[in-house]
Design an enzyme around this catalytic site. Sequence first.
Site, PDB file in Angstrom:
ATOM      1  N   CYS A 124       0.843  -1.205   0.000  1.00  0.00           N
ATOM      2  CA  CYS A 124       0.000   0.000   0.000  1.00  0.00           C
ATOM      3  C   CYS A 124       0.876   1.252   0.000  1.00  0.00           C
ATOM      4  O   CYS A 124       1.538   1.557   0.998  1.00  0.00           O
ATOM      5  CB  CYS A 124      -0.927  -0.031   1.221  1.00  0.00           C
ATOM      6  SG  CYS A 124      -1.822   1.493   1.527  1.00  0.00           S
TER       7      CYS A 124
ATOM      8  N   CYS B  12       0.006   3.915   2.588  1.00  0.00           N
ATOM      9  CA  CYS B  12       0.431   3.463   3.916  1.00  0.00           C
ATOM     10  C   CYS B  12       1.874   3.868   4.188  1.00  0.00           C
ATOM     11  O   CYS B  12       2.229   4.206   5.322  1.00  0.00           O
ATOM     12  CB  CYS B  12       0.300   1.948   4.047  1.00  0.00           C
ATOM     13  SG  CYS B  12      -1.395   1.321   3.929  1.00  0.00           S
TER      14      CYS B  12
END
Length: 323
Positions: free
Chosen positions: A79, A82
């Site tokens: 991600c 993230c």
Amino acid sequence: MQPRNMSMSGVVDLAAVKAAGEAKAKAEQTRTQAAREGGSGAVPPSALVIDVDEAGFERDVIQRSAEVPVVIDFWAEWCQPCKQLGPLLERLAVEYGGRILLAKVDVDANQMLMQQFGIQGIPAVFAVVAGQALPLFQGAAPEAQIRQTLDQLVQVAEERFGLTGLVVDADGAGPEAGVAPVPAGPYDALLEAAVRALDANDIPGAVQAYKNVLVDDPGNTEAKLGLAQAELLGRVQGADPQQVRKNAADDPADVPAQLAAADLDLVGGHVEDAFGRLVDTVRRTAGDDRDAARVRLLELFEVIGSDDPRVIKARGDLARVLF
């Protein structure tokens, strides 16, 4: 040195309450002294960010949320947002100096937790306060917005649940990380004056003596405990237990009557009854009445001690009522 018990006509003995309070003060003194010496009572800044899995979630998140708000960062290696958000949250966790604990959950390795929180996309950030999960935000939000959210979380945790966070090793963090220095003291003379006032049945004098300590040292554990106990003594002194309980039973909507009955419950050693009565009062009320019941409950938590299992349970019950 701790506040001493005293006998009062018509009021049940405070020995059980005093013993719990002494145990609390002793534990807090140990942590404070360890913090002064850089020992185990204080956590290093690196301990403010932890990796959490399903097996340790109850211990590392739910139980810890009884002493500090736990912010959960749900993330994954693949991600990209993230990777932007994660380092920012880690930096802020250290900067907040123990007022929050950051728990990082890899969703690929912990699918069950992802499902339990109902997460549809990552990054997703939740908080757990006194056992209650709260959604904070989703996506890589701007730093200013995240700070505002964390400030609100810290404020709610302290004002509603009395959570003041973790003691951080000042040598490892420094004042720039927001770590409050440990007050120097000592305050033996002022604390002894408070005890003498209690021995003389001068409760207002004892209250003032403890407040005098707290003006200079707001974090003094002995004074905070002593003040909570002295104020409790002052509220129940001269009360007619039968009449107090009758008033509370006759009118469950009478908030002052429920507060007075809760005080007597606690003085009589019926800790769960006192907590349950006030949680129920919070549930039934709103506005100023609800706030009065909530504040009194936090005051009684202070008398018993934040580490007591009954307090931890009641904090969770309170959280479920408020949120």
